[in-house]
Every structure is written in C-alpha cells, then in structure tokens.
Design a protein around this motif. Structure first.
Motif, PDB file in Angstrom:
ATOM      1  N   MET A  65       0.839  -1.193   0.000  1.00 45.09           N
ATOM      2  CA  MET A  65       0.000   0.000   0.000  1.00 45.09           C
ATOM      3  C   MET A  65       0.875   1.244   0.000  1.00 45.09           C
ATOM      4  SD  MET A  65      -2.920   1.200   2.762  1.00 45.09           S
ATOM      5  CE  MET A  65      -3.865  -0.285   2.490  1.00 45.09           C
ATOM      6  N   SER A  66       0.547   2.238  -0.846  1.00 44.90           N
ATOM      7  CA  SER A  66       1.319   3.473  -0.925  1.00 44.90           C
ATOM      8  C   SER A  66       0.871   4.459   0.144  1.00 44.90           C
ATOM      9  CB  SER A  66       1.154   4.112  -2.306  1.00 44.90           C
ATOM     10  OG  SER A  66       1.660   3.275  -3.320  1.00 44.90           O
ATOM     11  N   TYR A  67       1.835   5.229   0.622  1.00 41.73           N
ATOM     12  CA  TYR A  67       1.569   6.254   1.626  1.00 41.73           C
ATOM     13  C   TYR A  67       2.050   7.605   1.114  1.00 41.73           C
ATOM     14  CZ  TYR A  67       0.480   2.734   5.174  1.00 41.73           C
ATOM     15  OH  TYR A  67      -0.108   1.712   5.883  1.00 41.73           O
ATOM     16  N   LEU A  68       1.382   8.659   1.568  1.00 46.67           N
ATOM     17  CA  LEU A  68       1.767  10.026   1.262  1.00 46.67           C
ATOM     18  C   LEU A  68       2.152  10.742   2.544  1.00 46.67           C
ATOM     19  CD1 LEU A  68      -1.078  10.924  -1.219  1.00 46.67           C
ATOM     20  CD2 LEU A  68       1.350  11.118  -1.767  1.00 46.67           C
ATOM     21  N   ALA A  69       3.112  11.655   2.446  1.00 46.44           N
ATOM     22  CA  ALA A  69       3.453  12.536   3.561  1.00 46.44           C
ATOM     23  C   ALA A  69       2.598  13.786   3.433  1.00 46.44           C
ATOM     24  CB  ALA A  69       4.938  12.884   3.533  1.00 46.44           C
ATOM     25  N   LEU A  70       1.687  13.964   4.360  1.00 44.33           N
ATOM     26  CA  LEU A  70       0.798  15.119   4.362  1.00 44.33           C
ATOM     27  C   LEU A  70       1.270  16.143   5.384  1.00 44.33           C
ATOM     28  CD1 LEU A  70      -2.680  13.348   4.152  1.00 44.33           C
ATOM     29  CD2 LEU A  70      -1.198  14.104   2.296  1.00 44.33           C
ATOM     30  N   ALA A  71       0.810  17.367   5.205  1.00 44.59           N
ATOM     31  CA  ALA A  71       1.226  18.455   6.091  1.00 44.59           C
ATOM     32  C   ALA A  71       0.035  19.059   6.809  1.00 44.59           C
ATOM     33  CB  ALA A  71       1.949  19.551   5.301  1.00 44.59           C
ATOM     34  N   ASN A  72       0.216  19.308   8.087  1.00 46.23           N
ATOM     35  CA  ASN A  72      -0.706  20.089   8.901  1.00 46.23           C
ATOM     36  C   ASN A  72      -2.144  19.582   8.810  1.00 46.23           C
ATOM     37  OD1 ASN A  72      -0.729  22.344  10.739  1.00 46.23           O
ATOM     38  ND2 ASN A  72      -1.960  23.443   9.253  1.00 46.23           N
ATOM     39  N   GLU A  73      -2.988  20.220   7.987  1.00 43.32           N
ATOM     40  CA  GLU A  73      -4.393  19.860   7.921  1.00 43.32           C
ATOM     41  C   GLU A  73      -4.672  18.646   7.045  1.00 43.32           C
ATOM     42  OE1 GLU A  73      -2.583  22.344   6.359  1.00 43.32           O
ATOM     43  OE2 GLU A  73      -4.100  23.878   6.059  1.00 43.32           O
ATOM     44  N   GLY A  74      -3.711  18.270   6.193  1.00 47.12           N
ATOM     45  CA  GLY A  74      -3.872  17.079   5.355  1.00 47.12           C
ATOM     46  C   GLY A  74      -4.960  17.250   4.313  1.00 47.12           C
ATOM     47  N   VAL A  75      -6.085  16.593   4.504  1.00 46.18           N
ATOM     48  CA  VAL A  75      -7.262  16.771   3.651  1.00 46.18           C
ATOM     49  C   VAL A  75      -8.172  17.771   4.357  1.00 46.18           C
ATOM     50  CG1 VAL A  75      -9.206  15.653   2.506  1.00 46.18           C
ATOM     51  CG2 VAL A  75      -7.053  14.387   2.851  1.00 46.18           C
ATOM     52  N   PHE A  76      -8.565  18.840   3.642  1.00 43.34           N
ATOM     53  CA  PHE A  76      -9.323  19.909   4.311  1.00 43.34           C
ATOM     54  C   PHE A  76     -10.154  20.697   3.308  1.00 43.34           C
ATOM     55  CE2 PHE A  76      -5.453  21.850   2.803  1.00 43.34           C
ATOM     56  CZ  PHE A  76      -5.774  23.152   2.479  1.00 43.34           C
ATOM     57  N   PRO A  77     -11.157  21.452   3.808  1.00 43.82           N
ATOM     58  CA  PRO A  77     -11.776  21.385   5.132  1.00 43.82           C
ATOM     59  C   PRO A  77     -12.786  20.236   5.151  1.00 43.82           C
ATOM     60  CG  PRO A  77     -12.088  23.561   4.076  1.00 43.82           C
ATOM     61  CD  PRO A  77     -11.703  22.573   3.014  1.00 43.82           C
ATOM     62  N   ILE A  78     -12.779  19.448   6.195  1.00 46.99           N
ATOM     63  CA  ILE A  78     -13.650  18.284   6.258  1.00 46.99           C
ATOM     64  C   ILE A  78     -14.413  18.279   7.574  1.00 46.99           C
ATOM     65  CG2 ILE A  78     -12.212  16.911   4.719  1.00 46.99           C
ATOM     66  CD1 ILE A  78     -11.063  15.505   7.176  1.00 46.99           C
ATOM     67  N   THR A  79     -15.526  17.540   7.587  1.00 43.84           N
ATOM     68  CA  THR A  79     -16.329  17.396   8.804  1.00 43.84           C
ATOM     69  C   THR A  79     -16.543  15.934   9.185  1.00 43.84           C
ATOM     70  OG1 THR A  79     -18.398  17.456   7.535  1.00 43.84           O
ATOM     71  CG2 THR A  79     -17.563  19.565   8.382  1.00 43.84           C
ATOM     72  N   LYS A  80     -16.075  15.022   8.312  1.00 42.79           N
ATOM     73  CA  LYS A  80     -16.249  13.594   8.573  1.00 42.79           C
ATOM     74  C   LYS A  80     -14.909  12.878   8.454  1.00 42.79           C
ATOM     75  CE  LYS A  80     -20.967  13.497   6.731  1.00 42.79           C
ATOM     76  NZ  LYS A  80     -21.873  12.900   5.697  1.00 42.79           N
ATOM     77  N   ASP A  81     -14.757  11.791   9.206  1.00 41.61           N
ATOM     78  CA  ASP A  81     -13.549  10.984   9.073  1.00 41.61           C
ATOM     79  C   ASP A  81     -13.723  10.012   7.912  1.00 41.61           C
ATOM     80  OD1 ASP A  81     -15.070   8.803   9.968  1.00 41.61           O
ATOM     81  OD2 ASP A  81     -14.262   8.876  12.004  1.00 41.61           O
ATOM     82  N   LYS A  82     -12.737   9.157   7.713  1.00 41.19           N
ATOM     83  CA  LYS A  82     -12.759   8.266   6.549  1.00 41.19           C
ATOM     84  C   LYS A  82     -13.881   7.242   6.590  1.00 41.19           C
ATOM     85  CE  LYS A  82      -9.274   5.086   8.497  1.00 41.19           C
ATOM     86  NZ  LYS A  82     -10.133   3.895   8.585  1.00 41.19           N
ATOM     87  N   ASP A  83     -14.474   7.048   7.780  1.00 42.93           N
ATOM     88  CA  ASP A  83     -15.581   6.111   7.918  1.00 42.93           C
ATOM     89  C   ASP A  83     -16.940   6.798   7.885  1.00 42.93           C
ATOM     90  OD1 ASP A  83     -13.874   3.829   8.250  1.00 42.93           O
ATOM     91  OD2 ASP A  83     -13.435   4.552  10.276  1.00 42.93           O
TER      92      ASP A  83
END
Length: 285
Positions: A1-19
C-alpha cells in the motif's frame, strides 16, 4: 500500500472521518459542512476540497515593496514541516469521498507535490475514479512526472521570480540556517525545460494550465517577459496570471493595486487571493 506525507491539515476542510463519522470540531472555515473555494487562479471561487502534501524543494522569501520580507505562506509544509504525517492513499481517497458532497473539484497542493510523484500518481489514479471529478495540482514548476500529469485536469504552475531568492539578509532576519533548499533555491527555482513540458503536455492532451507569478516589485513584468515568456512557447496571454505578494490583508494592500496595473498593461490576468479576503491568514480554509 502506498503512503503520502501530508502536512498540517492534510485533507481539508472536512467534517467527517474516513468512515463517515462526524468530527467533534468544526473545520477552520467555521462552517458545519465540508469544503471551501479555490481562492486563486483560473478556478477562483469554485467549491473545492484540498489535499496538502508535505515537503518542498524551494524556500521562498520575498521582499515587499516597502523593503519588508514575506516568506512562503505555508511554512509548515516547507520551512518547518513539524506536523507532517503519513497516510495511506486509500484513507486519503476515503476522506475525499466522505466529504466531497456536491463538489467536483479537488486541489492537490503543498509544499511541492511532485516530490512524491510515485505515490501521487497512485493517488490521482484512484481519485479520478470518482465520476466527473476535476483534479488540479499546484506546483512550482521545477519537477514533472508524466505518470502524475496524465490524471490532472489543471496544472497551476507558480514559477518563482528572483525576488523569491533567500538572500543572506532574509535568512538572518528569520533566524534560519543557510542549508538545504535555502542554499540552492536561486539555482533551481527556474526550470524552463520542465515548464515547457507542462505546457506541451497540456496542449497535446487537452489539459489546462496557468503560469501564476507572485508579484512584489514594480519591474517584475520585465523579468517575466525576458526570463520566462520569451523562452517558452505555446502559451496564451490568458494563461499568464499575476498574483499580489502577501499572506495577510495588510500585506496585500501594499501590492494589489501595483499588480492590477501590471496585469492590465500587459494583457495578463489579475489573480486575487479570495480565501485571504474571506477568511484572513489562517490555515485550513
């Protein structure tokens, strides 16, 4: 599985988690729903989600017209990536899917996203499986990857002018050590062959691009013409955008009118920074 290095807020603006579970805190926008707008460039005003990658191969520190200094407005993704974290590509995609709603635009920004071109290509492949999704990438135009480019709809390229060079005076002012990108920024900030690759790839593959120059000096248009546009082919005037230097409204007031005049006189586009006008100088909006 590939991974990315994200910074600070990562994915934004969001109100829900991945589930799909609601988060306890509101996003930085203050809205109870996910999303913001693209604040810059040809797609300014378009509802968008952002993915911020960590790491940059340049270190921009500009001089304002009054002689003060202004460095990269996302130092946490370049100068001091203190809140870098890894995330599996599947989880990044899941966050986007859970928060996209009616939006059809995702912007991949940084840092410099093309530093992670292998994992980025995998991410873009998965994101483009979302029906009708428009994918933009924001880059400084020094690195190119065809594997990534094939999935991108808009290349937002921000070539750096000489005003961005981290001089000894600027480095001392910010208390930095002249190492790494700070020591070679001036030599690597301009890569004309790579810029031409972006332009040619866009023209040949029905993609869009913009050359977005950050402007802080009255004579920056001379450098744009001489050092960039006269050396590049297959661009149109409406692909050239001038954006006023500044990370706050106070700084933008020092440069905006000058940049507007320069854009009009050269037949180029003026690019406001709408997100700063709406939200101020905060991350995650």
């Amino acid at each position: 599985m590939s991974y990315l290095a994200l910074a600070n807020e990562g994915v934004f603006p969001i109100t829900k988690d991945k589930d799909g579970q609601s988060q306890s805190e509101l996003p930085a926008t203050g809205f109870s729903f996910p999303g913001t707008i693209q604040g810059e460039g040809k797609l300014a005003g378009v509802p968008s989600l952002f993915i911020r990658l960590s790491g940059c191969n340049l270190r921009c520190i500009w001089s304002m017209p009054d002689g003060s200094f202004c460095r990269c407005d996302t130092p946490y993704a370049s100068f001091a990536p203190e809140r870098t974290f890894s995330m599996a590509i599947d989880d990044v995609v899941a966050l986007v899917q859970q928060n996209l709603g009616a939006m059809k635009h995702v912007v991949i920004t940084g840092g410099e996203p093309f530093l992670q071109h292998k994992a980025l290509a995998d991410l873009c492949l998965e994101l483009k499986k979302i029906p009708q999704l428009h994918l933009s990438v924001e880059t400084n135009g020094t690195l190119f990857s065809r594997e990534v480019a094939q999935h991108i709809d808009l290349f937002s390229i921000s070539p750096k002018l000489s005003n961005s060079n981290p001089t000894d005076e600027k480095i001392t002012f910010y208390g930095l050590k002249p190492s790494g990108p700070l020591s070679y920024h001036a030599q690597r900030r301009k890569n004309l062959p790579v810029l031409q690759k972006f332009i040619d790839f866009s023209r040949e593959n029905n993609k869009d691009f913009q050359l977005k120059f950050v402007i802080g000096n009255h004579n920056d248009y001379l450098e744009i013409n001489k050092e960039y546009l006269s050396e590049l082919k297959n661009w149109n005037a409406d692909d050239i955008l001038l954006m006023p230097l500044g990370a706050t409204m106070e700084e933008l007031k020092k440069t905006s009118k000058m940049v507007l005049e320069m854009a009009i006189q050269n037949g180029w586009r003026y690019a406001p920074r709408v997100h700063i006008e709406l939200f101020g100088s905060i991350a995650g909006v």
